[in-house]
Design a protein around this motif. Structure first.
Motif, PDB file in Angstrom:
ATOM      1  N   GLY A 155     -16.447 -12.443  16.585  1.00  0.00           N
ATOM      2  CA  GLY A 155     -17.472 -11.416  16.434  1.00  0.00           C
ATOM      3  C   GLY A 155     -17.539 -10.809  15.053  1.00  0.00           C
ATOM      4  N   SER A 156     -16.504 -11.005  14.251  1.00  0.00           N
ATOM      5  CA  SER A 156     -16.491 -10.395  12.918  1.00  0.00           C
ATOM      6  C   SER A 156     -17.509 -11.049  11.976  1.00  0.00           C
ATOM      7  N   ARG A 157     -18.036 -12.192  12.349  1.00  0.00           N
ATOM      8  CA  ARG A 157     -19.029 -12.844  11.483  1.00  0.00           C
ATOM      9  C   ARG A 157     -20.304 -12.011  11.372  1.00  0.00           C
ATOM     10  N   ARG A 158     -20.483 -11.105  12.310  1.00  0.00           N
ATOM     11  CA  ARG A 158     -21.676 -10.252  12.222  1.00  0.00           C
ATOM     12  C   ARG A 158     -21.609  -9.325  11.011  1.00  0.00           C
ATOM     13  N   LEU A 159     -20.414  -9.148  10.467  1.00  0.00           N
ATOM     14  CA  LEU A 159     -20.251  -8.289   9.292  1.00  0.00           C
ATOM     15  C   LEU A 159     -20.594  -9.008   7.993  1.00  0.00           C
ATOM     16  N   LEU A 160     -20.656 -10.335   8.031  1.00  0.00           N
ATOM     17  CA  LEU A 160     -20.825 -11.093   6.788  1.00  0.00           C
ATOM     18  C   LEU A 160     -22.114 -10.762   6.031  1.00  0.00           C
ATOM     19  N   PRO A 161     -23.282 -10.667   6.683  1.00  0.00           N
ATOM     20  CA  PRO A 161     -24.486 -10.341   5.904  1.00  0.00           C
ATOM     21  C   PRO A 161     -24.340  -9.051   5.095  1.00  0.00           C
ATOM     22  N   GLU A 162     -23.743  -8.015   5.713  1.00  0.00           N
ATOM     23  CA  GLU A 162     -23.555  -6.750   4.993  1.00  0.00           C
ATOM     24  C   GLU A 162     -22.525  -6.910   3.883  1.00  0.00           C
ATOM     25  N   LEU A 163     -21.464  -7.671   4.149  1.00  0.00           N
ATOM     26  CA  LEU A 163     -20.458  -7.906   3.111  1.00  0.00           C
ATOM     27  C   LEU A 163     -21.049  -8.713   1.959  1.00  0.00           C
ATOM     28  N   TYR A 164     -21.903  -9.662   2.257  1.00  0.00           N
ATOM     29  CA  TYR A 164     -22.570 -10.435   1.199  1.00  0.00           C
ATOM     30  C   TYR A 164     -23.408  -9.510   0.324  1.00  0.00           C
ATOM     31  N   ASP A 165     -24.133  -8.568   0.953  1.00  0.00           N
ATOM     32  CA  ASP A 165     -24.951  -7.626   0.186  1.00  0.00           C
ATOM     33  C   ASP A 165     -24.064  -6.750  -0.710  1.00  0.00           C
ATOM     34  N   MET A 166     -22.942  -6.289  -0.166  1.00  0.00           N
ATOM     35  CA  MET A 166     -22.017  -5.474  -0.972  1.00  0.00           C
ATOM     36  C   MET A 166     -21.490  -6.275  -2.150  1.00  0.00           C
ATOM     37  N   LEU A 167     -21.156  -7.535  -1.901  1.00  0.00           N
ATOM     38  CA  LEU A 167     -20.641  -8.388  -2.962  1.00  0.00           C
ATOM     39  C   LEU A 167     -21.670  -8.531  -4.078  1.00  0.00           C
ATOM     40  N   THR A 168     -22.928  -8.720  -3.690  1.00  0.00           N
ATOM     41  CA  THR A 168     -23.988  -8.870  -4.687  1.00  0.00           C
ATOM     42  C   THR A 168     -24.156  -7.597  -5.512  1.00  0.00           C
ATOM     43  N   LEU A 169     -24.032  -6.440  -4.867  1.00  0.00           N
ATOM     44  CA  LEU A 169     -24.210  -5.172  -5.552  1.00  0.00           C
ATOM     45  C   LEU A 169     -23.026  -4.818  -6.449  1.00  0.00           C
ATOM     46  N   SER A 170     -21.858  -5.348  -6.121  1.00  0.00           N
ATOM     47  CA  SER A 170     -20.672  -5.014  -6.911  1.00  0.00           C
ATOM     48  C   SER A 170     -20.698  -5.725  -8.255  1.00  0.00           C
TER      49      SER A 170
END
Length: 222
Positions: A24-39
């Motif tokens: 179920g943790s894969r649901r967090l990936l889109p948000e983590l990808y966005d954070m990575l892009t912003l960092s």
């Protein structure tokens, strides 16, 4: 289900996760990808409050790291609890998330790059090979866990604990144990020590030693 909190830290983002890192943790990936892009430089993970982590959770972390590499950034595990630490050690992926240090500020004099291009290339190839090995072993580990679930009526978490406990008690790498378990379904025989430790781990995980006596459980893998 895992939840997270995000705090900016210079050109990086510190992400604290709570809960369980599983499928179920894969649901967090889109948000983590966005954070990575912003960092600017990447993401630092604090996983102290993660009480359970399996290969699906590790897969999500590796996917995040792979995306970071593509962007010239890094993902580090700044701190973690026993569950994550044990999985990183068993799968040999700890170094992939190591904190190699923040880059110096522009005002600081840059250290001369004394490493020849050949060495840098060798380091990169070694890192890619390590990541590839980790990703190749995950399907076998997940299959072995599924076999334990089907054979002994265990939950996904209990089956994972059986694998980890047997791996530790027999001094066998997790992916090697998983490979042997999968092979036993096709007729190969597990070493006697592994059979005994597996039976004991299953009995402990089920909470009913009488339902899985040591001899009977081991015979299932002959």
């Amino acid at each position: 289900m895992a939840t997270m909190d995000v705090v900016p830290d210079g050109d990086r983002l510190t992400v604290t996760l709570w809960g369980e890192l599983d499928l179920g943790s894969r649901r967090l990936l889109p948000e983590l990808y966005d954070m990575l892009t912003l960092s600017g430089g990447g993401i630092d993970l604090r996983l102290d409050a993660v009480g359970f982590c399996d290969c699906s959770g590790l897969n999500a972390l590796l996917d995040l790291r792979s995306r970071a590499v593509d962007q010239g950034k890094t993902v580090t595990v700044r701190s973690c609890g026993v569950a994550v630490e044990r999985l990183l050690d068993l799968t040999g992926t700890r170094e992939l998330f190591a904190d190699t240090g923040r880059p110096e500020s522009p005002a600081s004099p840059a250290a001369p790059d004394t490493d020849p291009p050949e060495k840098n290339g060798q380091d990169l190839r070694a890192e890619v090979a390590q990541l590839r090995r980790a990703m190749q072993t995950r399907p076998t580990i997940d299959l072995a866990r599924g076999i334990l679930m089907a054979s002994f009526g265990l939950s996904p978490e209990a089956a994972w604990n059986v694998l980890v406990r047997t791996s530790q008690n027999t001094n066998t790498k997790l992916h090697d144990l998983a490979h042997d378990l999968v092979g036993s379904v096709h007729g190969s025989t597990l070493p006697e020590q592994v059979q005994q430790q597996l039976a004991a781990a299953v009995a402990g995980a089920s909470g009913d030693a009488a339902a899985h006596p040591a001899g009977g459980a081991a015979e299932d893998w002959d």
